[in-house]
Design an enzyme around this catalytic site. Sequence first.
Site, short mmCIF file in Angstrom:
data_model
loop_
_atom_site.label_atom_id
_atom_site.label_comp_id
_atom_site.label_asym_id
_atom_site.label_seq_id
_atom_site.Cartn_x
_atom_site.Cartn_y
_atom_site.Cartn_z
N ARG A 141 76.66 49.28 31.07
CA ARG A 141 76.39 47.97 31.65
C ARG A 141 74.96 47.50 31.40
O ARG A 141 74.64 46.33 31.50
CB ARG A 141 76.61 48.01 33.17
CG ARG A 141 78.02 48.35 33.56
CD ARG A 141 78.11 48.69 35.03
NE ARG A 141 77.29 49.86 35.36
CZ ARG A 141 77.13 50.34 36.60
NH1 ARG A 141 77.71 49.75 37.62
NH2 ARG A 141 76.38 51.42 36.80
N GLN B 7 52.43 43.16 50.67
CA GLN B 7 52.61 41.89 49.95
C GLN B 7 53.09 42.18 48.53
O GLN B 7 52.61 43.12 47.90
CB GLN B 7 51.27 41.13 49.92
CG GLN B 7 51.40 39.70 49.42
CD GLN B 7 50.06 38.94 49.37
OE1 GLN B 7 49.24 39.06 50.28
NE2 GLN B 7 49.86 38.17 48.34
N ASN C 228 53.70 40.32 44.70
CA ASN C 228 53.28 39.14 43.93
C ASN C 228 53.93 39.12 42.56
O ASN C 228 54.27 40.18 42.01
CB ASN C 228 51.76 39.17 43.71
CG ASN C 228 50.98 39.15 45.01
OD1 ASN C 228 51.42 38.58 46.01
ND2 ASN C 228 49.83 39.77 45.00
N ARG D 139 43.50 37.90 33.15
CA ARG D 139 43.25 37.73 34.59
C ARG D 139 42.43 38.93 35.04
O ARG D 139 42.88 40.06 34.92
CB ARG D 139 44.57 37.65 35.36
CG ARG D 139 45.44 36.45 34.98
CD ARG D 139 46.73 36.43 35.80
NE ARG D 139 47.66 35.40 35.34
CZ ARG D 139 48.02 34.33 36.07
NH1 ARG D 139 47.55 34.17 37.29
NH2 ARG D 139 48.87 33.45 35.58
N HIS E 38 39.33 41.81 39.03
CA HIS E 38 39.30 41.37 40.42
C HIS E 38 39.28 42.51 41.44
O HIS E 38 39.81 43.58 41.18
CB HIS E 38 40.56 40.54 40.73
CG HIS E 38 40.72 39.31 39.88
ND1 HIS E 38 41.90 38.64 39.76
CD2 HIS E 38 39.82 38.64 39.12
CE1 HIS E 38 41.75 37.59 38.95
NE2 HIS E 38 40.50 37.58 38.55
N LYS F 74 46.99 48.39 44.43
CA LYS F 74 48.00 47.57 43.75
C LYS F 74 48.90 48.45 42.89
O LYS F 74 48.41 49.23 42.07
CB LYS F 74 47.32 46.52 42.86
CG LYS F 74 46.43 45.56 43.64
CD LYS F 74 45.53 44.71 42.76
CE LYS F 74 44.45 44.05 43.60
NZ LYS F 74 43.42 43.36 42.80
N TYR G 282 53.56 42.90 41.22
CA TYR G 282 52.81 43.96 41.89
C TYR G 282 52.91 43.89 43.39
O TYR G 282 53.11 42.84 43.99
CB TYR G 282 51.34 43.98 41.46
CG TYR G 282 50.57 42.69 41.52
CD1 TYR G 282 50.86 41.63 40.67
CD2 TYR G 282 49.52 42.53 42.41
CE1 TYR G 282 50.14 40.46 40.70
CE2 TYR G 282 48.78 41.35 42.46
CZ TYR G 282 49.09 40.32 41.60
OH TYR G 282 48.38 39.16 41.63
N LYS H 186 37.47 30.52 37.77
CA LYS H 186 36.89 31.59 38.61
C LYS H 186 36.48 32.79 37.75
O LYS H 186 35.40 33.36 37.93
CB LYS H 186 37.97 32.04 39.60
CG LYS H 186 37.57 32.00 41.02
CD LYS H 186 38.68 32.20 42.04
CE LYS H 186 39.99 32.82 41.66
NZ LYS H 186 40.98 32.85 42.73
N ASP H 187 37.34 33.14 36.81
CA ASP H 187 37.09 34.34 35.99
C ASP H 187 36.00 34.13 34.95
O ASP H 187 35.46 35.11 34.41
CB ASP H 187 38.40 34.83 35.34
CG ASP H 187 39.32 35.49 36.35
OD1 ASP H 187 38.87 35.78 37.48
OD2 ASP H 187 40.51 35.71 36.03
C1 TDO Z 1 46.18 36.54 44.29
C2 TDO Z 1 46.79 35.42 45.15
C3 TDO Z 1 46.63 34.10 44.77
N1 TDO Z 1 47.16 33.10 45.52
C4 TDO Z 1 46.98 31.69 45.07
C5 TDO Z 1 45.53 31.24 45.01
C6 TDO Z 1 45.49 30.30 43.82
O1 TDO Z 1 45.80 28.97 44.23
C7 TDO Z 1 46.60 30.78 42.91
C8 TDO Z 1 46.08 31.57 41.72
O2 TDO Z 1 45.19 32.59 42.21
P1 TDO Z 1 44.29 33.45 41.25
O3 TDO Z 1 43.69 32.59 40.21
O4 TDO Z 1 43.34 34.24 42.10
O5 TDO Z 1 45.38 34.42 40.59
P2 TDO Z 1 45.15 35.67 39.62
O6 TDO Z 1 44.00 35.40 38.71
O7 TDO Z 1 46.44 36.01 39.02
O8 TDO Z 1 44.70 36.81 40.62
C9 TDO Z 1 45.24 38.09 40.56
O9 TDO Z 1 44.74 38.74 39.40
C10 TDO Z 1 45.12 40.10 39.23
C11 TDO Z 1 44.40 40.65 38.02
C12 TDO Z 1 44.93 40.91 40.46
O10 TDO Z 1 44.51 42.08 40.43
C13 TDO Z 1 45.35 40.28 41.72
O11 TDO Z 1 44.96 41.04 42.84
C14 TDO Z 1 44.85 38.86 41.82
O12 TDO Z 1 43.43 38.89 41.98
O13 TDO Z 1 47.46 31.58 43.72
C15 TDO Z 1 47.86 33.37 46.66
O14 TDO Z 1 48.34 32.45 47.36
N2 TDO Z 1 48.03 34.68 47.05
C16 TDO Z 1 47.53 35.71 46.33
O15 TDO Z 1 47.72 36.91 46.70
#
Ligand code: TDO
Length: 187
Positions: free
Chosen positions: A26, A49, A51, A61, A64, A73, A133, A171-172
């Site tokens: 399958r 949580q 994600n 990305r 962080h 994570k 994650y 941000k990055d």
């Molecule tokens: C990370 C996160 C973001 N958000 C929102 C905030 C923002 O509007 C949108 C995108 O957020 P960011 O640009 O921070 O997403 P991103 O750059 O994908 O951030 C993530 O990167 C990887 C490498 C990690 O290790 C994670 O812990 C997290 O920092 O999503 C949440 O609502 N909850 C969350 O847990």
Amino acid sequence: MSKFKFVDTGIKDLYIIEPNVFGDNRGYFMETYNKQDFLQAGLTMEFVQDNESKSSKGVLRGLHFQTQHTQGKLVRVTSGEVFDVAVDLRKGSPTYGQWKGVLLTEENKKQFYVPEGFAHGFLVVSDEAVFNYKCTDFYAPEFEGGVMWNDPDIGVEWPLEGINDIILSDKDEKHKSFKELDLPFKY
Ligand SMILES: Cc1cn([C@H]2C[C@H](O)[C@@H](COP(=O)(O)OP(=O)(O)O[C@H]3O[C@@H](C)C(=O)[C@@H](O)[C@H]3O)O2)c(=O)[nH]c1=O
């Protein structure tokens, strides 16, 4: 018998985790997390949580962390391929400042457990990738921090062949260097 292989990375508390995949006519089945098996391997964390993000090739990305509500994570890829990186930022750690990278793909189904006190990031090396994650603490934007992906003192060797542009969030683009960081993480 554990349904996971927990592979040492040479950095304490950082693991590559390989699930047992049961293939049949399958398709396949695998457990992606099992509290009992993780406990037996000494991984006592609790997740609060889950994600998911999707990114195209060249998206990076990272790197962080959160300075409070620090997050462990458990990361994996369900579509495509990424090069995933963890950097040990725990003062007093014998591997302080060292990084480890692993290719996580839809095919190899590897997971990476990046514990608290590490910076984490990834580069998408396939046309697109879906990244999933679990985290041990909640998102706390007021405590978000980062270090530049190409910091010379950390020296991550990103697999940049075939990638014309690195795509970063605003941000990055603005993270500090490793030398400029003042972090609370302890070993
Ligand atoms: C990370 C996160 C973001 N958000 C929102 C905030 C923002 O509007 C949108 C995108 O957020 P960011 O640009 O921070 O997403 P991103 O750059 O994908 O951030 C993530 O990167 C990887 C490498 C990690 O290790 C994670 O812990 C997290 O920092 O999503 C949440 O609502 N909850 C969350 O847990």
